[in-house]
Design a protein around this motif. Sequence first.
Motif, short mmCIF file in Angstrom:
data_model
loop_
_atom_site.label_atom_id
_atom_site.label_comp_id
_atom_site.label_asym_id
_atom_site.label_seq_id
_atom_site.Cartn_x
_atom_site.Cartn_y
_atom_site.Cartn_z
N LEU A 1 17.85 46.24 65.24
CA LEU A 1 18.75 45.65 66.38
C LEU A 1 17.95 45.10 67.31
O LEU A 1 18.39 44.28 68.00
CB LEU A 1 19.42 47.27 66.61
CG LEU A 1 20.15 46.93 67.93
CD1 LEU A 1 21.31 45.91 67.81
CD2 LEU A 1 20.89 48.33 68.42
N ARG B 1 25.18 51.20 59.97
CA ARG B 1 23.87 51.30 60.10
C ARG B 1 23.49 52.23 61.57
O ARG B 1 22.52 52.86 61.67
CB ARG B 1 23.26 49.69 60.46
CG ARG B 1 23.05 49.07 59.38
CD ARG B 1 22.44 47.49 59.44
NE ARG B 1 23.15 46.88 59.99
CZ ARG B 1 22.54 45.53 60.26
NH1 ARG B 1 21.42 45.13 59.97
NH2 ARG B 1 23.63 44.69 60.60
N LEU B 2 24.48 52.45 62.31
CA LEU B 2 24.43 53.49 63.34
C LEU B 2 25.87 54.02 63.52
O LEU B 2 27.09 53.24 63.57
CB LEU B 2 24.13 52.82 64.80
CG LEU B 2 23.64 53.61 65.89
CD1 LEU B 2 22.71 53.16 66.70
CD2 LEU B 2 24.93 54.13 66.60
N ILE C 1 15.98 51.05 63.71
CA ILE C 1 16.63 50.62 65.15
C ILE C 1 15.81 49.27 65.60
O ILE C 1 16.27 48.53 66.43
CB ILE C 1 16.59 51.69 66.19
CG1 ILE C 1 17.56 51.43 67.34
CG2 ILE C 1 15.00 52.08 66.75
CD1 ILE C 1 18.95 51.55 66.83
N ILE D 1 21.40 57.37 63.46
CA ILE D 1 20.95 56.08 63.26
C ILE D 1 20.56 56.02 61.71
O ILE D 1 19.87 57.14 61.15
CB ILE D 1 19.60 55.91 64.11
CG1 ILE D 1 20.13 55.86 65.64
CG2 ILE D 1 19.35 54.63 63.71
CD1 ILE D 1 20.06 57.14 66.45
N LEU E 1 27.47 41.99 68.49
CA LEU E 1 26.55 42.50 67.46
C LEU E 1 27.63 42.81 66.36
O LEU E 1 28.77 43.07 66.46
CB LEU E 1 25.91 43.72 67.90
CG LEU E 1 24.87 43.66 69.09
CD1 LEU E 1 24.47 44.84 69.43
CD2 LEU E 1 23.69 42.76 68.86
N SER F 1 28.39 46.79 62.28
CA SER F 1 27.76 48.13 61.79
C SER F 1 26.84 48.91 62.50
O SER F 1 26.27 49.98 62.36
CB SER F 1 26.94 47.60 60.56
OG SER F 1 25.89 46.66 60.88
N TRP F 2 26.46 48.09 63.62
CA TRP F 2 25.62 48.67 64.73
C TRP F 2 26.13 49.79 65.68
O TRP F 2 25.60 50.35 66.56
CB TRP F 2 24.71 47.88 65.45
CG TRP F 2 23.46 47.06 64.69
CD1 TRP F 2 23.30 45.87 64.49
CD2 TRP F 2 22.53 47.86 64.20
NE1 TRP F 2 22.48 45.72 63.46
CE2 TRP F 2 21.70 46.76 63.44
CE3 TRP F 2 22.03 49.24 64.46
CZ2 TRP F 2 20.28 47.19 62.92
CZ3 TRP F 2 20.79 49.38 63.69
CH2 TRP F 2 19.99 48.45 62.88
N ASN F 3 27.45 49.99 65.60
CA ASN F 3 28.31 50.79 66.44
C ASN F 3 29.33 51.07 65.76
O ASN F 3 30.62 50.86 66.28
CB ASN F 3 28.39 50.12 67.90
CG ASN F 3 28.91 51.38 68.75
OD1 ASN F 3 29.43 52.53 68.35
ND2 ASN F 3 29.21 51.03 70.21
#
Length: 316
Positions: free
Chosen positions: A125, A233-234, A122, A118, A216, A219-221
């Motif tokens: 999110l 971002r993750l 978080i 991460i 989403l 960038s979050w996965n």
Amino acid sequence: MPSSEVPVFFAVDDNYAAYLAVAIKSLTAHTDPARQYHLIILCDNLNTANQDLLKTYQQANVAISFVAINAQLKQAIDDRGNKLRSDYFTFTIYFRLFIAELFPDLDKAIYLDADTVILDDIAKLYDVSLGENLIGAVPDYFIGHTPETIDYANQAVGIDSQKYVNSGVLLMNLKVMRDCHFADHFLDLLNRYHFKSLAPDQDYMNAIARKRICYLDSSWNVQITTPKTVTPRLIHYNLFAKPWRYADAPRRDYFWRYAKQTSFYSELQHDLAQMTPQETERDQKNQRDLIALAVNIIKTPVTFAAISKQGVKIAL
């Protein structure tokens, strides 16, 4: 006004304790001092020594607790024919689907696979609004960019391959999932039809939630095959190119930055040094088998898409 406490779930056994430690160290490095975070580890055969080590990563605004998954829940899952990455069976892949029922006091939560790093708070999110959607997630890049799996998503799971999401990072609308009896519906489908799946929990999640997914920002996965143009971002080290197995794994530097801060660093370095050509060939074979399985499942009469066409309710 966002909730002050951010609940984040992981699900592991002893095999993933070291990688979870890296995920936790990266998460705690990016928290907002004004927020509280509760990391809830759903565990199956996670020994006391590993729990004690992981608990040392708590800090003033980050609590860590462990919840053993009871035998009754495991007995409810009688379909054990599907394997993770065509390699092995583990109950932990299913635990995320029961979070809403196991934690009735929570209306919303994040679920993360242990093979993540991460790189941002978080809580950002967690604060994304889901409306009446069941989950928030990012499309699975491998599924959406491999010809055989594109067909698999479309023809077997019954969802546009570009909208088929990866279940390793989930923002979960737990209240809505309870209201529509998500867990009961999942168990009924699982134990009645025994769908053959590429990614057991992920296929069910996509088939059931396909009409109620909040997409989403990618960038979050950021996954193994996600283009390097996406600023992460993750990071999710999904599939086979794990940094603790391959010295040239994509985005490996992020993993080792936080691995060095854990008690498992020497163990992880040892694992990397022990990687053999035989293990590499095994991974390559498993990936070939995974793609071949996608092709074969499409040909079977019992798929999510086929059963749906017969009038059986799949999507909630």
